[in-house]
Design a protein around this motif. Structure first.
Motif, short mmCIF file in Angstrom:
data_model
loop_
_atom_site.label_atom_id
_atom_site.label_comp_id
_atom_site.label_asym_id
_atom_site.label_seq_id
_atom_site.Cartn_x
_atom_site.Cartn_y
_atom_site.Cartn_z
N ILE B 96 67.08 85.75 69.87
CA ILE B 96 68.09 84.77 69.48
C ILE B 96 69.42 85.17 70.11
O ILE B 96 69.85 86.32 69.96
N PHE B 97 70.02 84.25 70.81
CA PHE B 97 71.36 84.46 71.37
C PHE B 97 72.32 83.54 70.62
O PHE B 97 71.97 82.41 70.31
N VAL B 98 73.51 84.03 70.35
CA VAL B 98 74.51 83.17 69.72
C VAL B 98 75.49 82.70 70.79
O VAL B 98 76.03 83.51 71.54
N ASN B 99 75.68 81.40 70.86
CA ASN B 99 76.65 80.83 71.77
C ASN B 99 78.02 80.94 71.10
O ASN B 99 78.21 80.50 69.98
N VAL B 100 78.97 81.58 71.79
CA VAL B 100 80.27 81.89 71.21
C VAL B 100 81.36 81.09 71.91
O VAL B 100 81.45 81.09 73.14
N SER B 101 82.17 80.41 71.11
CA SER B 101 83.28 79.67 71.69
C SER B 101 84.56 79.97 70.94
O SER B 101 84.52 80.47 69.81
N GLY B 102 85.69 79.66 71.56
CA GLY B 102 86.95 79.95 70.89
C GLY B 102 88.10 79.15 71.47
O GLY B 102 88.00 78.61 72.57
N SER B 103 89.17 79.09 70.69
CA SER B 103 90.37 78.41 71.17
C SER B 103 91.30 79.39 71.88
O SER B 103 92.12 78.99 72.71
N THR B 104 91.20 80.67 71.51
CA THR B 104 92.03 81.70 72.14
C THR B 104 91.14 82.87 72.53
O THR B 104 90.02 83.00 72.01
N VAL B 105 91.65 83.73 73.38
CA VAL B 105 90.89 84.92 73.77
C VAL B 105 90.60 85.78 72.54
O VAL B 105 89.50 86.31 72.39
N GLU B 106 91.57 85.84 71.63
CA GLU B 106 91.40 86.64 70.41
C GLU B 106 90.22 86.12 69.57
O GLU B 106 89.47 86.90 68.99
N ASP B 107 90.07 84.79 69.53
CA ASP B 107 88.93 84.20 68.80
C ASP B 107 87.61 84.71 69.37
O ASP B 107 86.69 85.09 68.63
N TYR B 108 87.50 84.67 70.69
CA TYR B 108 86.27 85.13 71.34
C TYR B 108 86.00 86.60 71.00
O TYR B 108 84.88 86.97 70.65
N ILE B 109 87.06 87.41 71.08
CA ILE B 109 86.90 88.85 70.84
C ILE B 109 86.41 89.10 69.42
O ILE B 109 85.44 89.83 69.19
#
Lengths: 256, 303
Positions: B96-109
């Motif tokens: 299982i892979f989780v697709n990760v998205s964010g509005s800012t770089v900090e969100d992704y981290i």
């Protein structure tokens, strides 16, 4: 409930009028359990501009004859193609999908089922289901004109049928919510399916009178089983999928 | 027996058939239709740091040979995933892979950091290509410096497989691929949806609430195939190809173009058993061509 992908055989295609067809499907194997309010995602073959399946309400299930009925209105290329199905052909369905109507609180309840146009489709199955369990049902069915009133004889088997048409060609003239039965009677539960403005008017009547009310919503869908998240509606619990959390919603939950 | 396993960066997949994020829910939605453990890898719905309600309705428009969507990453956030979804999917029987998205770089981290703790999640797919969000998403994936920055920062905190999902809405996709490879991407997946639009002429209104949306389905396949071929020729890391795959033949075309694995997306909606059919079709192709391992046809296009 377990979902299936089934190739069902078209037993009969009954043209109700220029706009509507009743497709009666069957299978060599027993059909899976299905509940009133649920729907099928029907694959449309040989229609070049139709890519996705079409969500179609379960109109009726005849367990003795092993039949599944779909009442289809010709809206676009996909539904037109489905209405052209010939006896003996197969139709590919993902079924049963979605939730179902909930039973009224007690057997003494006076139940009203309000449908408009092709939205009457799930109400026939629901009416029969209630009737078999001893509930007293009435049906209030509306359409623009007499040709939009469908399956009246079938509904009459399960309860009293009231009709309205906008042009006065059948029943009382006007909208379903203007029908005199709503003034005379006190209903304990109302279930509705049809055009959104009609369901909103029914919901407004029910909330005014503090009557339990469920409506069955329609929406454009890609999958039909909660994977794509395309068919959301706004509820008190946020965006919810019409295909899995619905299509049947209590009006208290909807923010429309 | 043919060998269907493929190498994907730090990982070994049991076969090259994966599911595309946003089309397969959390996998459990498909359990009635097939044995989902047969799939090579499942990429679950785009996950963000916090709960997102997504875009208003209407979110979908059918097109000839495809569909436009404007879902906008509706999800309940990474904490909800960890507490409520992870326990139900961790033993699903495939990676299982989780697709990760964010509005800012900090969100992704922060999202990647939280996911790094989950034993049964061997990797993430960094989504720098969602066209349906106002902030972040595709904005990161359409320039080399911003794409590189996200990957670089997430690489610092995430130790397992990082697959980076690229947007096709760029001038030169190979440049973006090289930029993310240089920052430590283990593999690169492409393409996300192509930005498109639908209009209701009778109402003189856009069909989608967001006006524009992401196009997927067979309509985008030739574009996807070309981009996979370009990227596979440019980078050394494995490439995961997707875009309009409906059957085994489509999947094999992507593998020949250079993809080590493929993802199936929109086709799942029309045939919820398609993943298993594609897997069986690949096996049948290999047997028919007397090829022992699927690895032998990766990038085997003859020009």
């Amino acid at each position: 409930m377990k979902k299936f992908i089934l190739n069902l055989v078209v037993k009969e295609n009954i043209t109700l009028n220029t706009q509507y067809s009743l497709i009666i499907l069957t299978s060599a194997d027993p059909l899976p359990p299905m509940l009133p309010g649920q729907f099928a995602e029907v694959r449309v073959d040989n229609a070049p501009n139709t890519f996705l399946r079409r969500p179609i309400s379960i109109n009726f299930v005849d367990t003795t004859k092993n039949e599944l009925w779909l009442l289809i209105q010709k809206v676009g290329e996909g539904t037109k193609k489905l209405c052209e199905a010939k006896s003996g052909e197969t139709m590919n369905l993902v079924v049963p999908l979605g939730n179902s109507f909930s039973l009224p609180e007690n057997i003494e309840s006076e139940v009203l089922l309000v449908g408009g146009g092709v939205g009457i489709a799930p109400l026939l199955f629901w009416g029969a289901y209630l009737f078999e369990r001893g509930y007293k049902c009435s049906f209030l069915l509306g359409g623009r004109s007499v040709e939009n009133l469908l399956q009246l004889d079938d509904f009459a088997k399960y309860g009293k049928v009231y009709t309205t048409t906008e042009d006065g060609s059948h029943g009382e003239k006007g909208f379903v919510t203007q029908h005199s039965v709503l003034n005379g009677h006190n209903f304990d539960a109302i279930y509705s399916c049809g055009p959104t403005p009609m369901m909103k008017a029914v919901a407004a009547y029910a909330s005014r009178k503090n009557i339990f009310c469920e409506v069955s919503l329609e929406n454009t869908m890609a999958c039909g089983f909660g994977a794509c998240l395309c068919c959301v509606t706004d509820t008190t619990e946020g965006h919810q999928c019409v295909c899995t959390e619905g299509p049947v919603f209590n009006i208290l939950k909807l923010k429309w | 027996m043919v060998d269907l396993s493929v190498a994907l960066g730090k990982m070994q997949l049991k076969n090259p058939v994966m599911t595309a994020s946003g089309t397969f829910g959390y996998g459990t939605e498909y359990a009635d239709f097939m044995d989902v453990s047969r799939i090579g890898g499942i990429i679950v719905k785009g996950t963000t740091l916090r709960d997102r309600q997504g875009n208003p309705y209407p979110r979908m428009a059918e097109t000839p040979s495809g569909m436009l969507n404007a879902v906008g990453l509706q999800n309940k956030g990474v904490e909800y995933f960890i507490e409520h979804i992870y326990p139900t999917v961790k033993n699903i029987g495939t990676d299982i892979f989780v697709n990760v998205s964010g509005s800012t770089v900090e969100d992704y981290i922060e999202t990647a950091e939280r996911l790094n703790e989950l034993d049964k999640i061997p990797g993430i797919e960094l989504n720098i290509s969602c066209p349906n969000v106002k902030e972040g998403g595709m904005a990161f994936g359409t320039s080399c410096p911003s794409a590189a920055q996200v990957v670089k920062e997430v690489r610092r905190v995430y130790k397992k497989e990082i697959m980076v999902k690229l947007s096709p809405n760029v001038t030169n996709i190979a440049d973006i691929a090289l930029a993310v490879e240089a920052q430590g991407a283990d593999s690169i997946s492409l393409i996300n949806t192509l930005l498109g639009m639908a209009i209701d002429a009778e109402k003189r209104r856009p069909v989608l609430s967001t006006v524009t949306g992401g196009l997927s389905g067979p309509a985008v396949k030739p574009v996807a195939l070309r981009m996979v071929w370009q990227v596979a020729n440019a980078v050394k890391v494995p490439v995961v190809g997707m875009g309009g795959i409906m059957n085994a033949s489509d999947a094999i075309e992507f593998i020949l173009a250079g993809a080590s694995a493929i993802q199936i997306g929109t086709a799942n909606f029309i045939d919820p058993q398609v993943c298993v059919k594609v897997l069986e079709g690949i096996e049948e192709y290999l047997i028919r061509h007397k090829i022992n391992s699927v690895k032998e046809i990766i990038g085997a296009l003859e020009i």
